[in-house]
Each structure stands twice: as C-alpha cells, then as structure tokens.
Design a protein around this motif. Structure first.
Motif, PDB file in Angstrom:
ATOM      1  N   LYS A  70       0.842  -1.178   0.000  1.00 31.15           N
ATOM      2  CA  LYS A  70       0.000   0.000   0.000  1.00 31.15           C
ATOM      3  C   LYS A  70       0.885   1.238   0.000  1.00 31.15           C
ATOM      4  N   ILE A  71       0.566   2.170  -0.901  1.00 34.37           N
ATOM      5  CA  ILE A  71       1.374   3.378  -1.080  1.00 34.37           C
ATOM      6  C   ILE A  71       0.445   4.585  -0.996  1.00 34.37           C
ATOM      7  N   ARG A  72       0.931   5.594  -0.293  1.00 36.55           N
ATOM      8  CA  ARG A  72       0.188   6.852  -0.195  1.00 36.55           C
ATOM      9  C   ARG A  72       1.149   7.993  -0.512  1.00 36.55           C
ATOM     10  N   LEU A  73       0.812   8.779  -1.526  1.00 41.13           N
ATOM     11  CA  LEU A  73       1.586   9.957  -1.907  1.00 41.13           C
ATOM     12  C   LEU A  73       0.872  11.187  -1.376  1.00 41.13           C
ATOM     13  N   GLU A  74       1.614  12.047  -0.679  1.00 41.80           N
ATOM     14  CA  GLU A  74       1.025  13.236  -0.087  1.00 41.80           C
ATOM     15  C   GLU A  74       1.823  14.469  -0.522  1.00 41.80           C
ATOM     16  N   SER A  75       1.140  15.583  -0.682  1.00 40.30           N
ATOM     17  CA  SER A  75       1.809  16.834  -0.997  1.00 40.30           C
ATOM     18  C   SER A  75       1.022  17.979  -0.397  1.00 40.30           C
ATOM     19  N   GLU A  76       1.733  19.052  -0.098  1.00 36.42           N
ATOM     20  CA  GLU A  76       1.091  20.255   0.392  1.00 36.42           C
ATOM     21  C   GLU A  76       1.921  21.457  -0.035  1.00 36.42           C
ATOM     22  N   TYR A  77       1.249  22.399  -0.651  1.00 38.93           N
ATOM     23  CA  TYR A  77       1.891  23.674  -0.979  1.00 38.93           C
ATOM     24  C   TYR A  77       1.225  24.739  -0.111  1.00 38.93           C
ATOM     25  N   ALA A  78       2.063  25.582   0.534  1.00 33.76           N
ATOM     26  CA  ALA A  78       1.521  26.622   1.399  1.00 33.76           C
ATOM     27  C   ALA A  78       2.300  27.912   1.182  1.00 33.76           C
ATOM     28  N   TYR A  79       1.544  29.009   1.081  1.00 34.62           N
ATOM     29  CA  TYR A  79       2.137  30.339   0.982  1.00 34.62           C
ATOM     30  C   TYR A  79       1.613  31.145   2.171  1.00 34.62           C
ATOM     31  N   THR A  80       2.556  31.658   2.994  1.00 35.27           N
ATOM     32  CA  THR A  80       2.189  32.367   4.208  1.00 35.27           C
ATOM     33  C   THR A  80       2.767  33.775   4.173  1.00 35.27           C
ATOM     34  N   ASP A  81       1.930  34.739   4.534  1.00 34.11           N
ATOM     35  CA  ASP A  81       2.375  36.124   4.604  1.00 34.11           C
ATOM     36  C   ASP A  81       1.966  36.694   5.954  1.00 34.11           C
ATOM     37  N   ALA A  82       2.957  37.209   6.715  1.00 38.03           N
ATOM     38  CA  ALA A  82       2.710  37.771   8.038  1.00 38.03           C
ATOM     39  C   ALA A  82       3.100  39.236   8.043  1.00 38.03           C
ATOM     40  N   SER A  83       2.277  40.062   8.701  1.00 37.53           N
ATOM     41  CA  SER A  83       2.526  41.497   8.732  1.00 37.53           C
ATOM     42  C   SER A  83       3.551  41.905   9.775  1.00 37.53           C
ATOM     43  N   ARG A  84       3.983  40.971  10.604  1.00 33.55           N
ATOM     44  CA  ARG A  84       4.904  41.305  11.688  1.00 33.55           C
ATOM     45  C   ARG A  84       5.958  40.216  11.784  1.00 33.55           C
ATOM     46  N   SER A  85       7.212  40.619  12.017  1.00 33.47           N
ATOM     47  CA  SER A  85       8.300  39.665  12.153  1.00 33.47           C
ATOM     48  C   SER A  85       8.201  38.920  13.479  1.00 33.47           C
ATOM     49  N   LEU A  86       8.608  37.663  13.450  1.00 35.57           N
ATOM     50  CA  LEU A  86       8.629  36.857  14.674  1.00 35.57           C
ATOM     51  C   LEU A  86       9.554  37.450  15.721  1.00 35.57           C
ATOM     52  N   ASN A  87      10.598  38.152  15.303  1.00 27.84           N
ATOM     53  CA  ASN A  87      11.562  38.718  16.244  1.00 27.84           C
ATOM     54  C   ASN A  87      10.964  39.816  17.114  1.00 27.84           C
ATOM     55  N   ASP A  88       9.785  40.340  16.775  1.00 26.41           N
ATOM     56  CA  ASP A  88       9.141  41.378  17.566  1.00 26.41           C
ATOM     57  C   ASP A  88       8.240  40.811  18.664  1.00 26.41           C
ATOM     58  N   ILE A  89       8.025  39.491  18.644  1.00 25.86           N
ATOM     59  CA  ILE A  89       6.980  38.899  19.482  1.00 25.86           C
ATOM     60  C   ILE A  89       7.623  38.023  20.568  1.00 25.86           C
ATOM     61  N   PRO A  90       7.362  38.308  21.838  1.00 25.03           N
ATOM     62  CA  PRO A  90       7.836  37.398  22.896  1.00 25.03           C
ATOM     63  C   PRO A  90       7.157  36.032  22.769  1.00 25.03           C
ATOM     64  N   GLN A  91       7.820  35.007  23.278  1.00 23.17           N
ATOM     65  CA  GLN A  91       7.259  33.665  23.208  1.00 23.17           C
ATOM     66  C   GLN A  91       6.400  33.418  24.447  1.00 23.17           C
ATOM     67  N   TYR A  92       5.173  33.962  24.402  1.00 18.23           N
ATOM     68  CA  TYR A  92       4.277  33.779  25.549  1.00 18.23           C
ATOM     69  C   TYR A  92       3.871  32.316  25.710  1.00 18.23           C
ATOM     70  N   ASN A  93       3.587  31.642  24.601  1.00 23.94           N
ATOM     71  CA  ASN A  93       3.191  30.228  24.652  1.00 23.94           C
ATOM     72  C   ASN A  93       4.451  29.369  24.583  1.00 23.94           C
ATOM     73  N   GLU A  94       4.675  28.568  25.597  1.00 24.07           N
ATOM     74  CA  GLU A  94       5.926  27.843  25.734  1.00 24.07           C
ATOM     75  C   GLU A  94       6.091  26.794  24.635  1.00 24.07           C
ATOM     76  N   ILE A  95       7.331  26.676  24.144  1.00 25.16           N
ATOM     77  CA  ILE A  95       7.635  25.679  23.111  1.00 25.16           C
ATOM     78  C   ILE A  95       8.545  24.575  23.633  1.00 25.16           C
ATOM     79  N   ASP A  96       9.123  24.741  24.821  1.00 28.86           N
ATOM     80  CA  ASP A  96      10.005  23.728  25.407  1.00 28.86           C
ATOM     81  C   ASP A  96       9.613  23.498  26.850  1.00 28.86           C
ATOM     82  N   ASP A  97       9.933  22.300  27.380  1.00 28.32           N
ATOM     83  CA  ASP A  97       9.755  22.083  28.803  1.00 28.32           C
ATOM     84  C   ASP A  97      10.967  22.638  29.552  1.00 28.32           C
ATOM     85  N   ASN A  98      10.906  22.593  30.878  1.00 26.07           N
ATOM     86  CA  ASN A  98      11.948  23.222  31.687  1.00 26.07           C
ATOM     87  C   ASN A  98      13.314  22.576  31.475  1.00 26.07           C
TER      88      ASN A  98
END
Length: 976
Positions: free
Chosen positions: A705-733
C-alpha cells in the motif's frame, strides 16, 4: 421521684427527636407496608444524642398514624465495628439489635441506592435470625441486646419474617477405619437434646443454605449437641430448623472448612448455629482474592465471633505459605473481619452481579492487631515494633513497603525506607487510596522525610466520572554540593533546607463531557529536581501550578487555563487566565466548504527565570523569553473545499489570523495579520500478492500500500517573529535549562541561526496549524512538502481469526523552499525525513529513522537498532544513534535488555558508549532475586558524566501476586 421525672422527660424528648440514616450504599424495597433497607459502608443512625455506627446494617421501618400524630418504628440490626454513643454510656460490639421510634421525621442520606428486593442477601438472613431471638437461653449471644419490655417497643411496629430454612448433618469416618458413634437423649435441658459421642476419626458435614452452604468439620474425637426431635433417629436422618441449636466439641487434628476459610486446631468448641467457636493451638487460612492465596493467622487461642469475624490471642500473621515463614507479624491480639470498601471522595468500587447487573458492595478481609513485632527469617529476628496496626488482609499489617541501601560518591551511604501510613496511623484505608511515609538518610547530604499519595475512583462528590491524582512532599536538610554532570560537578545549593511539594488531580465530568485538571508544584531551588529526581526532570511533565478545564460539545470545545508562577527560577508564562475556543469541521454551503476556527484571549505575564546564585552554574537568558505582560488575543479561521479529482483527493484551503499583544519585545503594543493559502493532495494505491508465503519471514500473503502526499503553502505575516515574545511555551523546563547552558559551553555565547528553536518551528510549519498551541511561530514562507508512505502488510494468527499487521513500513519526506535564502539557509531542499520498521517476526523488529538538512552546520540525525521482545518475559535492544550539527558530533552505541532468567531471577541492563568522542556514557545493571517471602534487588550504576559509581540493595516484602507489589519490575513480574 425527681430522677424518675427527669428520665420520663428525657425519653419524651428522645422520641420527639428526628432520626437520620446515612451510609454509602443502600438496597431497599417495600414489603408488608414496611420499608426494608440493607446498608453498607459507614452506616450512621442518629437520634438526638444517641448515635449508632457500623459497617453494615439492616433497617425495618414502619409508620402508624393515630389522629394527627404519626409514629415511625425502626428495628435496626448493626454488624461490624458497631459503636453506640449515648449520653450515659459508650460501647462497642461485633453486632447489635436496637429499636427506635420517633414522632418526627426519618431522613435518609445514601451515597448510592438500588431499589431492588434482596430477600436472599446473607446479611438480611442473619439480621432476621438475630431479631427473632430464637436461641437457647444458656447460649444467648452477648451481642444480642433486648431492651426493658416495659419501656421497649415490644417489636410492635415491625414484622420480622421467618427464615424458613433447614439444615441437616452427615457423619462419616475420616479414613477407612469406621468410627465409634453413640447417642443419648438428655431431658435436663429445655428443649431436650440429643448428645452424640464419636471417636476414631470423624468427619461431620453440616448442610446449611443460610450460611456457608456446607460446613466441614474433621477431628479425632467429637461430642455433638443438637435439639432432639423426639424420634430417636440418627443425626444423619434428621432435619433441623435453620435456628435450631447445634454445638460440637472436638479434639485432635481438627480441620474446619467453611466457605473459602480453613481452620486447624488441637481442641475446639464450635456453635454452628451462631457461627461462633473457640479453638486452641489454631491456625486460620483465609483466602484473599487480591493475594490469589491465603493470609495465615496462627494463635494459642482463636475465637470465631461470627461468620466473618475472628479474634486471635498470642498470635502471628503472614502471607507466606511456608511452614516456617520468612517473615511474620507477632501480636498479642489479631482481629480479622470483613469490611466494605470506602472512599474518601467518591462512591467507592462495587462488583456487578452478572445476573441482575446490579451493584454489589465489595467486602474486604481486614486485619487489626495489637502490640506488634515484625520478625524475619526462621530465627524470628525482630526488625520493627508497633503498638497498633490495621489494614486489609491482602497487605497484612506490614507497615514497611521497602528498604533500600545505596552507596555512591554524590549522596554517600543511603538508607531509604517507605512506610504505609494507614497501617502506622491505624486509619482505615479507603478504596483506591495509597498513602506512604518516606524516611531517608544520606550520609553526604543529610536526613530526608516526606509523604506520598496516589488515589483513583469514580463519582467524586456524586458527579459521574472517573478521577485520579497523586501527591508528593519531601524535604531534606542538605549539607552537600550538587553534582549534575560534566561542567557542573560542584554546585553550591542556594539553601540547606531543600525539597518539593506537588499535587496533581485529573477528573472527568461525564454529565458535562468535561475535563478538569488541578496542579500545585513547589520546588525549593532550581537544581533540586535535577539532582534528586533526574529521570523525572528529563522526561516527565514540568512541575507547575495551574487549574485547567475543558468542555466538548459536538465539534466545538472551549478551555480555560489559570497558571501562576510559583518557582521563580523557571521561565513561566502566568496566564491570569486564558480562554480558548475551538470549532472544527463545521459544514457550510451544503458541505461544499468546511469552516474551522480557533480563538483565544488571556492576560499573560511572561516571567524569565531568575539566574542561579552559584556563578559556576552556567546561565544565559533565552532571548525570546522577556519580561513582558499584558493582553494576548488571537483568532484564526480556516476554510477548506475538499473534492476528488479522479483518484486524487484534493483540498484547497485558506487561513487567516488576527492577533494582538499588549507588550512586545520592544515594550510596545503590536498586532499581526497572517494570511495563508495552499492546497493539499493525496493519492493512495495498492497491489495484493496473495501467493507469497514464507515460514522464515512469517508471510501469509502480501499487500503493498502506497500513499503519496503533498502540500503547498504560501504564508504572509505582517509582523516579524523577532518582535513577538514567546508567551506560549515551546520547550519544557529541562530543554530550556539545556539551552541556557548550550549557548556558552558549546557555541561560545553566540547561537547559530540553524539552532534557533523558533525558526526551526517555522520551517516545519509547527505554528501554522489551526490548533497550534504556539501561534507566535509564523513568518513569511513559501514551501512545498512531499511525503511517501508505504506499507507491506500480511496476515497473521489462526485461520479463523486472522488479523492484518504491518510487515514492513517506510515513510519518507522532504520540503522544497522556493525562497531558499529566506526560508532554508540557501538550500532548495531540506528537512529530509525517513522512518523504517521491519517486523521480521512476531518478536523481532529492525528500526531506523533519519532527519537531515544539507546546509552548512545543518542537523544530521539518524539511528539504527534491533528490538527483540519475548512477550512479557523481557526484551533486548541494540542500536546506534548519531547526533550531529555544528560543533555537536556524537555517535552513541546503546544496548539494553530486561529478562526473566528463571522463576527466581530477573535482570535488567543498559549501557551507552559515544564512539565519536570515545567516551563511556554510563551503565546500569539490576538483578532481582524472587524469593518465597521477599524481593531482593541488587543494583549497579556508572555515570561517566558525573564521575560516579553507585551500588544499591533494595528489599520488598512479597505480598500477593507479582503485579501487586513491585513498582520496579512491574511488567516482568507479571510472568507466571
């Protein structure tokens, strides 16, 4: 005269006082104009200053009206731990019959009620027997209380039915030699008796449907007293009323079997009608389901007080089945009775009657003992004394759970003990609750003491649903230094008083389809958890304080989180509070489109960790965790239009986001708008090869059984990530602690861009998912992701019950970045992934995975290993793993196994060696001796990073089946 008048006044006040009836469980019905209740679990009946308590009770209640006045009459039978508290006296009895009446109300407070007749309930039959009072006058039970007939109710309000049951007796020799049996009629008693004398080895069987069904008594010599039927017939030809007196005196090699209990003795007197007896030089073996075996009580004198109650004097108890047990609990008095499960919070656990589907309270054999000395070995070496112990028989009053001796260069010589607080305190153990005392001494650090608990149950506060929780509090006076490995082998703790306090509770509220989680977590300092609980620090959930609630309704759900910062040395976002609302897959326009959304709002206070007090503890602040606070709001909406283009499933989609932060990294208010458009597609095809068979490779047909998957995505953000504090945690302690050191000890103070965890999250698309918990991780990006997923499947199992399983699995993926300089460090392709698994047989698998980037200093991660599992007898793993990126380069060879070598020996081992750096990473070895009465664990460990070698010895009493007692080897010890 004044005293008589006062007594009359007191009696009048009592009769006018209301009566309350409370218990955890009730089965009730109406019969002959009276309410009959069978109560179990914490039964309390109160009227004025009079309180009756017991574990079981039967209540008959009838009402009579005279004019405008209604009188309620109650006849009450109480059993097990009966306590009576009155203004003039207090008493305790095994069982009791009382009568009460009131001109006021009778209120009922029951945890769980079944409205179903139970005329065959053994407790009801015993209550009827006691209430009728049909006994020989000279053998009247002391616990049968009859009030003064002049002031008593004279049973006038209640009808007590007759049992109507019969019993009969058989007498035979215990061997092939015929016994000598003779009988005489005695008319000196009322009623007349038949006295039978038997010698030469006798077995008497009493068939009694009301009690055990059959009571089997065997002895060398017997004297039997029964009520005479006046016919002179042999006992075997007579049939007796269920209440008819029947007593037996026995001598020599006595064995009594009743139900699943067995008693042996040299001399005994037994009253079968009252289920009472006195045995000398006796031993009781009571079968306990949880043990899958017997609890043994041996005594100079053993009294059977009722069908389910025993009192042993000058006795010892053990669960060992050896004639000379390896451990025993010696006591002046041991009491064994049956109690019904309780639960401090919920309704407790019940068995289910398979015939009726009704709940049946679960009886637990319970042992209470006085003046106890725990001894080990056949020489009775004393190791513990306690004046009072009480607990369930499956864990018979041994308060110590384990003793561990260890030696290493970090903590020194260590003695660690764990105790059962229910046994030490004498408090009845509620169902589903464990409570332990921890008492340790570490020669290089100091003394430690603490408590632990875990619990589970159903229907907390009467709300349907399961719940569970755990708690731990332990503190140590630490006069040593922390050794955390490599460049942190000698760190000075902030204070000598160190420890932790933690509690976690999880509860499902079924009527509301909701989940509630509560946590409290306190740590004394930043390094305590890593030093004393390293595995938990590395692998388990962070220690934090929060309240979280979540409710689902169809395809919508909402959640509310409140989390303050308790431990200032950890990076924490305080949410005061945060509300999230989710809606997934809502059809619109006749299901041509589906709409999904995620919105959140909360007040956040981002608190960076305080630096360590020891300058040798490397610390660099994480740049995206800044001291900011304010409102954080976000709403995302996504539209999808799925359709099929021939065999291809195609899903075009658009997603939009609007977000606002009160406080950005530059201490300014910021907003951000994100737009994303893309298309996903998948194509699945397969081919079947039914004629492929192989005994060697365990193949019975093959499907590709074979499954081929693809996804194309174009994202545009009005603000750089460097301006935003990481309020929602991405790592554990643990990960954040590693990053705080990595910048200095590996990269010299400057973090290369490929190792920025936030940009890595952007490359993988972790923050663009609609339900992503860290919506900050979005930047301008254009990416095409491709994946190939393959399965080779076969059939296994017997012909009539075949099942499909993966014989081989291979998944591969890659991402293409058209704007390679912006999105992928100058490379068109990146994030090469692969995962492979070959199940060679039912028990052996070859495993491999890889994750690569091709730009300079990119990650090069891969692993290869072989796993062989022998069902529950154990497993073996050998493999190699590469971790490479920038200045990091290691090739770690690992091997581990756990195996039941024989029914008496179990071993586990692990080793790791870094080939690239030519360094030993550490070894562990544990060998367990499964003895008749104890588990003895021998342990060895070497940690090159900490320059530490440790040895350990742990002893656990063996109580019950393997899976009931050992936490260290739980999976392996299930082997029979």
């Amino acid at each position: 005269m004044p005293s008589l008048r006062a007594a009359e006044t007191s009696e009048t006040e009592l009769v006018r006082a209301p009566i309350t009836i409370a218990s955890r469980f009730s089965q009730q019905w109406t019969e002959q104009n009276q309410l009959i209740q069978i109560l179990r679990g914490n039964c309390v009946i109160q009227q004025g200053a009079t309180t009756l308590r017991s574990q079981q009770a039967v209540v008959w209640q009838r009402s009579e009206q005279s004019g405008d006045e209604v009188t309620h009459y109650l006849t009450i039978f109480l059993k097990d731990d009966v306590e009576v508290e009155e203004p003039s006296r207090s008493l305790r009895e095994p069982s009791l019959v009382r009568q009460m009446r009131t001109l006021s109300d009778v209120s009922i407070d029951i945890g769980k009620t079944i409205n179903e007749p139970a005329p065959e309930d053994p407790l009801l039959k015993q209550a009827i027997q006691q209430a009728q009072g049909v006994r020989r006058s000279n053998l009247q039970p002391t616990q049968f209380v009859v009030q003064n007939p002049e002031t008593d109710l004279s049973w006038q309000g209640v009808t007590i039915p007759s049992t109507g049951l019969k019993k009969h007796i058989t007498i035979e020799g215990r061997s092939t030699i015929q016994p000598s049996i003779s009988s005489i009629e005695s008319h000196d008693t009322t009623p007349p008796e038949t006295v039978t004398i038997a010698t030469g080895g006798i077995t008497v069987r009493v068939f009694d449907a009301e009690e055990f069904g059959i009571v089997d008594l065997t002895a060398d010599r017997m004297v039997i007293w029964v009520k005479s039927d006046g016919t002179g017939r042999p006992l075997s030809s007579q049939e007796f009323d269920g209440n008819a007196p029947l007593q037996i005196y026995m001598e020599g090699n006595i064995i009594i079997r009743q139900g699943r209990d067995t008693l042996t003795a040299t001399h005994a007197y037994y009253d079968i009608t009252d289920d009472r007896g006195l045995l000398l030089n006796a031993e009781l073996r009571a079968y306990v389901d949880e043990l899958q075996g017997d609890v043994r009580i041996r005594a100079q004198q053993l009294r059977q007080k009722s069908r389910e109650s025993y009192h042993a004097q000058n006795a010892w108890a053990t669960t060992s089945q050896f004639g000379e047990p390896g451990y025993r609990l010696r006591s002046t008095d041991i009491f064994l009775d049956y109690r019904y499960n309780q639960n401090w919070l919920g309704q407790g656990n019940y068995d289910i009657d398979p015939a009726t589907g009704m709940a049946i309270p679960k009886a637990t054999p319970w042992v209470t003992s006085l003046n106890n000395t725990l001894t080990i070995s056949e020489y009775d070496i004393p190791v513990l004394y306690s004046p009072y112990l009480s607990g369930p028989a499956e864990d018979p009053n041994i308060p110590i759970r384990s003793v561990t001796f260890e030696q290493d260069s970090i903590f020194g010589t260590q003695v660690k003990t764990e105790w059962d607080m229910f046994k030490l305190s004498g408090i009845n153990k509620p169902d589903g609750v464990e409570w332990g005392l921890l008492a340790d001494y570490l020669s290089d650090r100091g003394p430690a003491v603490g408590m632990s608990t875990d619990y589970s149950g159903e229907d907390l506060f009467g709300i349907p649903g399961i719940y569970n929780g755990e708690g731990l509090g332990i503190f140590i006076y630490d006069e040593g230094e922390d050794n955390l490995g490599r460049d942190r082998r000698s760190l000075e703790p902030k204070q000598d008083e160190r420890g932790r306090a933690q509690w976690r509770h999880w509860q499902r509220l079924e009527p509301f389809d909701a989940l509630v989680i509560g946590e409290f977590g306190y740590l004394s300092d930043r390094n305590y958890l890593e030093q004393y609980y390293e595995k938990e620090f590395d692998r388990r959930k962070d220690v934090e304080t929060l309240i979280y609630g979540k409710q689902d309704y169809e395809n919508w759900s909402w959640s509310l989180l409140t989390r303050p910062q308790v431990n200032n040395f950890e990076n924490t976002t305080e949410w005061l509070p945060k509300l999230d609302l989710y809606g997934l897959g809502e059809p619109i326009l006749g299901e041509w489109l589906t709409w999904s959304s995620h919105s959140s709002i909360g007040y956040a206070n981002l608190q960076p960790a305080d630096p360590p007090t020891d300058p040798n503890d490397l610390f660099t602040p994480i740049p995206y965790i800044t001291d900011d606070s304010g409102m954080v709001m976000m709403t995302r909406h996504k539209l999808e239009a799925p359709f099929n283009l021939g065999p291809v499933n195609v899903v075009p989609y658009v997603m939009g986001e609007a977000a606002y932060w009160d406080d950005g990294i530059n201490n300014d208010q910021i907003d951000r708008f994100v737009g994303q458009g893309g298309i996903r597609s998948s194509l699945m095809f397969s081919r079947i090869f039914p004629n492929i068979y192989s005994d060697i490779f365990n193949l019975n047909g093959l499907a590709h059984k074979i499954r081929l998957e693809s996804e194309y995505a174009y994202t545009d953000a009005s603000r750089s990530l460097n301006d935003i504090p990481q309020y929602n945690e991405i790592d554990d302690n643990a990960q954040e602690r590693f990053r705080q050191r990595l910048l200095t000890n590996t990269f010299g103070g400057v973090l290369p861009a490929p190792f920025d965890p936030r940009f890595y999250g952007v490359r993988t698309g972790a923050g663009t998912d609609l339900t992503a918990p860290y919506h900050e991780l979005v930047e301008d990006q254009q990416v095409l992701r491709l994946a190939l997923r393959q399965r080779l499947q076969t059939k296994v199992g017997p012909p009539e019950r075949q099942r499909i399983r993966d014989w081989m699995r291979l998944d591969m993926g890659v991402s293409y970045f058209p704007d390679q300089d912006r999105d992928n460090f100058g490379e068109d392709f990146g994030l090469y992934t692969g995962s492979y698994q070959w199940n060679v047989g039912e028990r052996t698998s070859i495993l491999a995975d890889a994750l690569y980037d091709t730009f300079d200093d990119g990650q090069e991660l891969w692993s290869l290993g072989v796993l062989s599992q022998r069902s529950t007898r154990g497993s073996v793993y050998a493999g190699i793993r590469q971790v490479k990126g920038g200045d990091l380069d290691s090739n770690i060879l690992t091997a581990s196994y756990s195996y039941v070598m024989s029914p008496k020996w179990i071993s586990t081992m692990g080793t790791a060696y870094d080939i690239a750096e030519d360094q030993n990473r550490g070894q562990t070895l544990t060998v367990t001796r499964v003895g008749a009465d104890f588990l003895v664990h021998f342990g060895f460990g070497a940690d090159a990073s900490k320059d530490n070698v440790s040895f350990g010895l742990s002893i656990e009493p063996k109580i019950g089946p393997f899976n009931a007692y050992s936490s260290q080897l739980s999976s392996l010890l299930n082997v029979r």
